[in-house]
Design a protein around this motif. Sequence first.
Motif, PDB file in Angstrom:
ATOM      1  N   GLU A  67       0.824  -1.209   0.000  1.00 61.43           N
ATOM      2  CA  GLU A  67       0.000   0.000   0.000  1.00 61.43           C
ATOM      3  C   GLU A  67       0.859   1.260   0.000  1.00 61.43           C
ATOM      4  OE1 GLU A  67      -3.749   0.221   1.366  1.00 61.43           O
ATOM      5  OE2 GLU A  67      -3.720  -1.503   0.033  1.00 61.43           O
ATOM      6  N   GLY A  68       0.313   2.327  -0.568  1.00 60.03           N
ATOM      7  CA  GLY A  68       1.021   3.605  -0.622  1.00 60.03           C
ATOM      8  C   GLY A  68       1.334   4.126   0.771  1.00 60.03           C
ATOM      9  N   MET A  69       2.589   4.489   0.997  1.00 66.97           N
ATOM     10  CA  MET A  69       2.965   4.947   2.340  1.00 66.97           C
ATOM     11  C   MET A  69       3.801   6.205   2.375  1.00 66.97           C
ATOM     12  SD  MET A  69       3.731   1.513   4.475  1.00 66.97           S
ATOM     13  CE  MET A  69       4.085   0.424   3.129  1.00 66.97           C
ATOM     14  N   GLY A  97       3.513   6.940  -1.316  1.00 71.20           N
ATOM     15  CA  GLY A  97       2.743   7.761  -0.396  1.00 71.20           C
ATOM     16  C   GLY A  97       2.287   9.049  -1.075  1.00 71.20           C
ATOM     17  N   SER A  98       1.515   9.830  -0.360  1.00 67.14           N
ATOM     18  CA  SER A  98       0.972  11.076  -0.903  1.00 67.14           C
ATOM     19  C   SER A  98       2.075  11.924  -1.536  1.00 67.14           C
ATOM     20  CB  SER A  98       0.298  11.872   0.211  1.00 67.14           C
ATOM     21  OG  SER A  98      -0.021  13.151  -0.299  1.00 67.14           O
ATOM     22  N   GLN A  99       1.826  12.339  -2.789  1.00 64.35           N
ATOM     23  CA  GLN A  99       2.834  13.110  -3.522  1.00 64.35           C
ATOM     24  C   GLN A  99       2.658  14.613  -3.349  1.00 64.35           C
ATOM     25  OE1 GLN A  99       1.946  10.067  -6.760  1.00 64.35           O
ATOM     26  NE2 GLN A  99       3.693  11.112  -7.623  1.00 64.35           N
ATOM     27  N   GLY A 223      -6.589  -2.013  11.414  1.00 65.82           N
ATOM     28  CA  GLY A 223      -5.126  -1.998  11.285  1.00 65.82           C
ATOM     29  C   GLY A 223      -4.581  -0.678  11.785  1.00 65.82           C
ATOM     30  N   THR A 224      -3.740  -0.062  10.978  1.00 62.18           N
ATOM     31  CA  THR A 224      -3.170   1.232  11.353  1.00 62.18           C
ATOM     32  C   THR A 224      -4.294   2.243  11.609  1.00 62.18           C
ATOM     33  OG1 THR A 224      -1.261   0.762   9.961  1.00 62.18           O
ATOM     34  CG2 THR A 224      -1.617   3.068  10.559  1.00 62.18           C
ATOM     35  N   SER A 225      -4.218   2.920  12.758  1.00 62.16           N
ATOM     36  CA  SER A 225      -5.230   3.927  13.082  1.00 62.16           C
ATOM     37  C   SER A 225      -4.641   5.318  12.910  1.00 62.16           C
ATOM     38  CB  SER A 225      -5.724   3.757  14.520  1.00 62.16           C
ATOM     39  OG  SER A 225      -6.388   4.947  14.934  1.00 62.16           O
TER      40      SER A 225
HETATM   41  C1  FMN Z   1       3.679   4.865   7.514  1.00 63.55           C
HETATM   42  C2  FMN Z   1       2.412   4.927   6.723  1.00 63.55           C
HETATM   43  C3  FMN Z   1       2.207   5.984   5.858  1.00 63.55           C
HETATM   44  C4  FMN Z   1       1.040   6.057   5.080  1.00 63.55           C
HETATM   45  N1  FMN Z   1       0.881   7.082   4.172  1.00 63.55           N
HETATM   46  C5  FMN Z   1      -0.165   7.051   3.310  1.00 63.55           C
HETATM   47  C6  FMN Z   1      -0.269   7.984   2.247  1.00 63.55           C
HETATM   48  O1  FMN Z   1       0.565   8.869   2.086  1.00 63.55           O
HETATM   49  N2  FMN Z   1      -1.334   7.877   1.395  1.00 63.55           N
HETATM   50  C7  FMN Z   1      -2.289   6.906   1.545  1.00 63.55           C
HETATM   51  O2  FMN Z   1      -3.205   6.812   0.733  1.00 63.55           O
HETATM   52  N3  FMN Z   1      -2.231   6.042   2.574  1.00 63.55           N
HETATM   53  C8  FMN Z   1      -1.194   6.075   3.433  1.00 63.55           C
HETATM   54  N4  FMN Z   1      -1.109   5.145   4.446  1.00 63.55           N
HETATM   55  C9  FMN Z   1      -2.247   4.228   4.660  1.00 63.55           C
HETATM   56  C10 FMN Z   1      -2.018   2.872   4.031  1.00 63.55           C
HETATM   57  O3  FMN Z   1      -1.901   2.977   2.630  1.00 63.55           O
HETATM   58  C11 FMN Z   1      -3.132   1.866   4.387  1.00 63.55           C
HETATM   59  O4  FMN Z   1      -4.314   2.254   3.717  1.00 63.55           O
HETATM   60  C12 FMN Z   1      -3.433   1.784   5.865  1.00 63.55           C
HETATM   61  O5  FMN Z   1      -2.246   1.936   6.607  1.00 63.55           O
HETATM   62  C13 FMN Z   1      -4.074   0.469   6.269  1.00 63.55           C
HETATM   63  O6  FMN Z   1      -3.209  -0.613   6.092  1.00 63.55           O
HETATM   64  P1  FMN Z   1      -2.422  -1.334   7.302  1.00 63.55           P
HETATM   65  O7  FMN Z   1      -3.412  -1.600   8.386  1.00 63.55           O
HETATM   66  O8  FMN Z   1      -1.861  -2.569   6.663  1.00 63.55           O
HETATM   67  O9  FMN Z   1      -1.336  -0.397   7.748  1.00 63.55           O
HETATM   68  C14 FMN Z   1       0.049   5.051   5.228  1.00 63.55           C
HETATM   69  C15 FMN Z   1       0.265   3.994   6.124  1.00 63.55           C
HETATM   70  C16 FMN Z   1       1.419   3.920   6.861  1.00 63.55           C
HETATM   71  C17 FMN Z   1       1.617   2.769   7.816  1.00 63.55           C
END
Ligand code: FMN
Length: 360
Positions: A67-69, A97-99, A223-225
């Motif tokens: 996933e984009g990060m 990740g976000s550009q 997952g990630t909150s």
């Molecule tokens: C460190 C980090 C940075 C992230 N940055 C972005 C982002 O820039 N753009 C985006 O659409 N999602 C971003 N996400 C969200 C993830 O793409 C994903 O949708 C979300 O974390 C749920 O997945 P997970 O539970 O496996 O972490 C980010 C996640 C993490 C962990």
Amino acid sequence: MREDLTNRRKVEHIEIALSDDIDLSNNCRWFDFVRLIHNALPDSSFEETQLNWSFLGYELEAPLLIEGMTGGHEASLKINEALARAAQSERVAIGVGSQRAALKDYSVVGTYRVVREIARDVPVIANLGISHILGEEGVDNAKAAVDMIDADAIAIHLNPLQELIQPEGDRNFSDSLISLRDLVRELDVPVLVKEVGSGISYELSLTLKRIGIEYVDVAGQGGTSWALIEGKRAPSDSIEREASIRFSEWGIPTPISIIEASSSGLTVIGSGGVRSGLDAAKCIALGAEAAGAARPFFKAAIESGADGVSRKIRSFKFEMKLATFLTGSSTPDQLRLRRAYILLEPLLSMLRIRGRFLYI
Ligand SMILES: Cc1cc2nc3c(=O)[nH]c(=O)nc-3n(C[C@H](O)[C@H](O)[C@H](O)COP(=O)(O)O)c2cc1C
């Protein structure tokens, strides 16, 4: 590189996202309430079980998306490099990740471009937030993001909860739907809509389908909150910190979101708390075409570089293959079509109540 607010925020996000207490899957794992049905007589060879996925014109080894990060800061260059190396060698899709940072400051473009330069033979997905595509410059911003990394698609993230907890976050989301519709019409690449941890409902999926969106990445709750991450950035006595805890579990659990979004007829990527290949297989059984994960790959990249991410992907692939085979399926498509799963409480009641209104 200019150390502006966006850059500083990116670094803080990286630091905070590493701590385990922002990952809801450490407390409640929705995927434990999804059980796949065992088939004790799989009438085929394990070696013949194929995970291959055709996505955006590429042949991939598994229906899996990093996933984009990240991107936009020196710290994210190494992370993106490791993620991209693993995506290329293991043949899975990858997002950046976000550009937004690179639209404002050209000097950080390389931290995103590195992904395309390394991951040459897999789909690379650009990323902007919904607020970056609003207004007159919206379509140009999206085109610039796609061109910047020669992307095969662009993901537009919807993250209203995160923005509202973030002290400097966006507050106005008016005209979002019209802007998304314009983007679909104007761009040469597919527009994928994703959440970041609160999920996408059946109703929203239908709305998105109506304006021409084909793909959603649900990024459901579990997952990630991002409420917790932004809460940790807020002053300790602030009302934002207080609200972040109360809203930390806000959203649609990932398994329910996958069922809802796929019931609308959209192609779904299941994500949000996917922590293993078994979770990924469950996403597919529930109706997703592929599964995505962010934090597991992010942690692996920081702790053990590209090798660590590759190992994690191999573990995902192995477990996905095991689950596919053990349900008597030989491909992920079969796994999805068989619907060989049961839901345990509380997911079962949640779906029953939603299904009564939505006829799903
Ligand atoms: C460190 C980090 C940075 C992230 N940055 C972005 C982002 O820039 N753009 C985006 O659409 N999602 C971003 N996400 C969200 C993830 O793409 C994903 O949708 C979300 O974390 C749920 O997945 P997970 O539970 O496996 O972490 C980010 C996640 C993490 C962990």
